[in-house]
Design a protein around this motif. Structure first.
Motif, mmCIF file in Angstrom:
data_model
loop_
_atom_site.group_PDB
_atom_site.id
_atom_site.type_symbol
_atom_site.label_atom_id
_atom_site.label_comp_id
_atom_site.label_asym_id
_atom_site.label_seq_id
_atom_site.Cartn_x
_atom_site.Cartn_y
_atom_site.Cartn_z
ATOM 1 N N GLU A 112 -2.463 3.090 -0.431
ATOM 2 C CA GLU A 112 -3.058 2.580 0.801
ATOM 3 C C GLU A 112 -2.852 1.071 0.932
ATOM 4 O O GLU A 112 -2.571 0.569 2.029
ATOM 5 N N GLU A 113 -2.996 0.359 -0.182
ATOM 6 C CA GLU A 113 -2.824 -1.097 -0.128
ATOM 7 C C GLU A 113 -1.359 -1.451 0.116
ATOM 8 O O GLU A 113 -1.058 -2.407 0.860
ATOM 9 N N ILE A 114 -0.447 -0.696 -0.486
ATOM 10 C CA ILE A 114 0.977 -0.939 -0.250
ATOM 11 C C ILE A 114 1.306 -0.743 1.227
ATOM 12 O O ILE A 114 1.988 -1.569 1.849
ATOM 13 N N ALA A 115 0.787 0.357 1.800
ATOM 14 C CA ALA A 115 1.044 0.634 3.215
ATOM 15 C C ALA A 115 0.380 -0.405 4.115
ATOM 16 O O ALA A 115 0.972 -0.864 5.097
ATOM 17 N N ARG A 116 -0.847 -0.777 3.798
ATOM 18 C CA ARG A 116 -1.553 -1.756 4.644
ATOM 19 C C ARG A 116 -0.832 -3.097 4.646
ATOM 20 O O ARG A 116 -0.620 -3.709 5.704
ATOM 21 N N ALA A 117 -0.453 -3.557 3.445
ATOM 22 C CA ALA A 117 0.255 -4.840 3.361
ATOM 23 C C ALA A 117 1.609 -4.772 4.066
ATOM 24 O O ALA A 117 2.031 -5.736 4.719
ATOM 25 N N ALA A 118 2.273 -3.607 3.966
ATOM 26 C CA ALA A 118 3.563 -3.455 4.634
ATOM 27 C C ALA A 118 3.398 -3.492 6.145
ATOM 28 O O ALA A 118 4.188 -4.137 6.848
ATOM 29 N N GLU B 158 6.488 0.991 5.526
ATOM 30 C CA GLU B 158 5.595 1.913 4.830
ATOM 31 C C GLU B 158 6.319 2.717 3.750
ATOM 32 O O GLU B 158 5.692 3.369 2.931
ATOM 33 N N ARG B 159 7.631 2.675 3.747
ATOM 34 C CA ARG B 159 8.386 3.437 2.756
ATOM 35 C C ARG B 159 8.621 2.654 1.460
ATOM 36 O O ARG B 159 9.214 3.172 0.511
ATOM 37 N N VAL B 160 8.190 1.403 1.388
ATOM 38 C CA VAL B 160 8.368 0.624 0.166
ATOM 39 C C VAL B 160 7.381 1.096 -0.894
ATOM 40 O O VAL B 160 6.372 1.733 -0.586
ATOM 41 N N ASP B 161 7.674 0.802 -2.178
ATOM 42 C CA ASP B 161 6.822 1.258 -3.283
ATOM 43 C C ASP B 161 6.118 0.106 -3.977
ATOM 44 O O ASP B 161 5.685 0.240 -5.115
ATOM 45 N N ARG B 162 6.036 -1.025 -3.324
ATOM 46 C CA ARG B 162 5.333 -2.165 -3.905
ATOM 47 C C ARG B 162 4.607 -2.920 -2.803
ATOM 48 O O ARG B 162 4.966 -2.838 -1.624
ATOM 49 N N VAL B 163 3.596 -3.675 -3.223
ATOM 50 C CA VAL B 163 2.786 -4.430 -2.266
ATOM 51 C C VAL B 163 3.616 -5.577 -1.689
ATOM 52 O O VAL B 163 4.249 -6.336 -2.430
ATOM 53 N N GLN C 213 -8.022 -6.421 -6.983
ATOM 54 C CA GLN C 213 -6.617 -6.685 -6.683
ATOM 55 C C GLN C 213 -6.286 -8.151 -6.943
ATOM 56 O O GLN C 213 -7.025 -9.051 -6.554
ATOM 57 N N HIS C 214 -5.133 -8.365 -7.598
ATOM 58 C CA HIS C 214 -4.635 -9.719 -7.874
ATOM 59 C C HIS C 214 -3.193 -9.805 -7.359
ATOM 60 O O HIS C 214 -2.240 -9.776 -8.148
ATOM 61 N N GLY C 215 -3.010 -9.847 -6.058
ATOM 62 C CA GLY C 215 -1.663 -9.793 -5.490
ATOM 63 C C GLY C 215 -1.132 -8.378 -5.585
ATOM 64 O O GLY C 215 -1.704 -7.443 -5.017
ATOM 65 N N ASP C 216 -0.037 -8.174 -6.340
ATOM 66 C CA ASP C 216 0.469 -6.819 -6.558
ATOM 67 C C ASP C 216 0.078 -6.293 -7.938
ATOM 68 O O ASP C 216 0.650 -5.317 -8.426
ATOM 69 N N HIS D 116 0.541 -2.589 -12.206
ATOM 70 C CA HIS D 116 1.427 -3.441 -11.403
ATOM 71 C C HIS D 116 2.058 -2.537 -10.353
ATOM 72 O O HIS D 116 2.919 -1.715 -10.663
ATOM 73 N N ASN D 117 1.586 -2.684 -9.107
ATOM 74 C CA ASN D 117 1.922 -1.730 -8.047
ATOM 75 C C ASN D 117 1.532 -0.336 -8.530
ATOM 76 O O ASN D 117 0.377 -0.104 -8.836
ATOM 77 N N SER D 118 2.514 0.592 -8.655
ATOM 78 C CA SER D 118 2.185 1.950 -9.104
ATOM 79 C C SER D 118 2.465 2.174 -10.585
ATOM 80 O O SER D 118 2.410 3.301 -11.065
ATOM 81 N N SER D 119 2.768 1.102 -11.319
ATOM 82 C CA SER D 119 3.091 1.224 -12.751
ATOM 83 C C SER D 119 1.863 0.918 -13.598
ATOM 84 O O SER D 119 1.218 -0.120 -13.425
#
Length: 447
Positions: free
Chosen positions: A244-250, A296-301, A386-389, A433-436
């Motif tokens: 959700e955060e990745i999509a919102r930031a994108a 929205e298709r990216v995998d990182r913030v 959250q601390h950035g990504d 870190h993102n999804s990792s």
């Protein structure tokens, strides 16, 4: 005259004797050992307090076993530290004994040389012999040389006597220091014996707890299954919040970019002042929708300059972050490992479990924004910051003192740890870190 010259040379040589001094580097090593011993004793006190809390329950528990294992580890550290101190003391004793022996040899040499000086001086002990020695000179220069010799000879005797006194005092000091070091060695040996007895007692207690837990295999398997389900629910929640955060930031970045493009297009159209241009439909809405869909298709913030700086600062503090609790120990490490009791059972941990005291405050490890405060069955209340990504997760909280969207600072309390029915107070800490999923031990500093 030649015999007296030889005596004079020997006297000067005696004055040049040097004594050995202890090395300053050893004092630094001893200070380091003392600091390590004090730190280890603090860990013993912390672990003893946590162990006592788990032992309040009559039934054996995994938390009690973990506390016993940690105390065993700390106890072994105490014994190791004492052994290091003993090696240091033994080296110091040997060096001091060598110094004492050297000082005694120096003292014997000084006394022998002083005796020879006294014997040589007795030949010219009275004033008449000195006058005869002076007036027998063949020239004025020889007279002055003999006069200087008599004066220097007297000074050497006085210096020799002072050197003997100083060496005797130094020998007394060294003997006293040697006695103190031998007493310290004896005390450390007694402490080592006592600590080894404590270690044996702890090992016995550990074996007893393992036997009791082995008899509760069915209960342990049920607890493990419930824990795995709770971990699964937590993993799903974290993954959802990260997506959700990745999509919102994108979306936010895409809208900002589309708005900037629209502003540039509007400026260009106004400058052209073409009727045909104003009659056509503006593509701004379509471009914005396409940009949002692609983002929205990216995998990182997607980071802003401010959040990029925060993420870089978090990354730069890898291995230096403060612990989420002020005291405690890691009771379960990151990754896959064998169950402490059940045979052929492997458990997986997304973070680290830190066992601590009841009511201990849980703190943010770095500044950031509270992304989520939620309740997860089996994990109590969780807080995600959250601390950035980068994201940090704090689970198994009894109470929470922050809310979603709130900005927190490093070491700021965000809640208190929960205590289960078995008397175990434990917080789970995760780093993403993102999804990792990352190993938190690589990010936390030394306590």
């Amino acid at each position: 005259m030649r015999g007296k010259s030889n005596g004079w040379g020997l006297a000067v040589g005696v004055l040049l004797l040097l004594s050995a001094e202890p090395a300053w580097a050893q004092r630094k090593t001893k200070a380091q050992l003392l600091r390590e011993r004090q730190a280890t004793l603090r860990r013993v006190q912390e672990t003893s307090r946590i162990l006592a809390q788990t032992q309040q329950q009559k039934q054996a528990s995994v938390g009690q076993l973990n506390a016993l294992k940690e105390k065993l580890t700390v106890q072994q550290g105490v014994i190791k530290n004492i052994s290091s101190e003993l090696r240091y003391i033994e080296t110091d004793v040997r060096q001091t004994e060598s110094q004492v022996q050297q000082t005694r040899q120096n003292l014997d040499q000084l006394k022998a040389e002083y005796a020879r000086l006294i014997y040589a001086g007795s030949k010219t002990a009275n004033g008449y012999n000195r006058l005869m020695f002076l007036f027998a000179s063949e020239s004025f220069n020889q007279f002055m040389l003999r006069l200087r010799y008599i004066r220097q000879y007297t000074e050497v005797r006085q210096a020799q006597a002072a050197q003997i006194t100083h060496t005797q005092q130094r020998l007394s000091t060294q003997l006293l220091g040697l006695k103190e070091k031998q007493e310290q060695k004896g005390s450390l040996l007694s402490n080592q014996i006592s600590e080894k007895k404590n270690l044996l007692t702890l090992k016995t207690q550990q074996d007893e707890v393992v036997v009791k837990l082995t008899q509760q295999e069915e209960t342990l398997r049920k607890e493990l299954a419930a824990r795995q389900q709770a971990i699964g629910r937590l993993d799903n929640l974290i993954a959802l919040r990260v997506r959700e955060e990745i999509a919102r930031a994108a979306r936010a970045a895409a809208r900002k970019a589309a708005a900037a493009n629209a502003a540039r297009s509007s400026t260009a159209a106004s400058a052209a002042r073409s009727p045909a241009a104003t009659s056509r439909t503006s593509p701004t809405a379509e471009a914005e929708a396409a940009a949002v869909s692609a983002a929205e298709r990216v995998d990182r913030v997607t980071l802003t300059p401010e959040t990029a700086e925060l993420a870089a600062s978090f990354h730069d503090n890898r291995g230096q972050l403060p612990w989420p609790v002020g005291r405690g120990f890691i009771s379960q490490r990151f990754g896959r490992h064998n169950h402490p009791v059940l045979k052929n059972v492997v458990v997986e941990n997304r973070g680290v479990d830190i066992q601590t005291s009841a009511g201990e405050a849980v703190r943010a490890v770095f500044s950031g924004k509270v992304l989520t405060v939620a309740s997860v069955p089996g994990m109590n209340t969780i807080v995600m910051v959250q601390h950035g990504d980068y994201f940090t997760v704090y689970a198994k909280l009894r109470s929470v003192s922050v809310s979603e969207g709130q900005t927190v600072q490093a070491r700021q309390p965000i809640g208190t740890v929960s205590t289960d029915a078995e008397g175990t107070s434990e917080v789970q800490f995760q780093v993403w870190h993102n999804s990792s999923n990352l190993n938190p031990e690589n990010w936390l500093g030394r306590k």
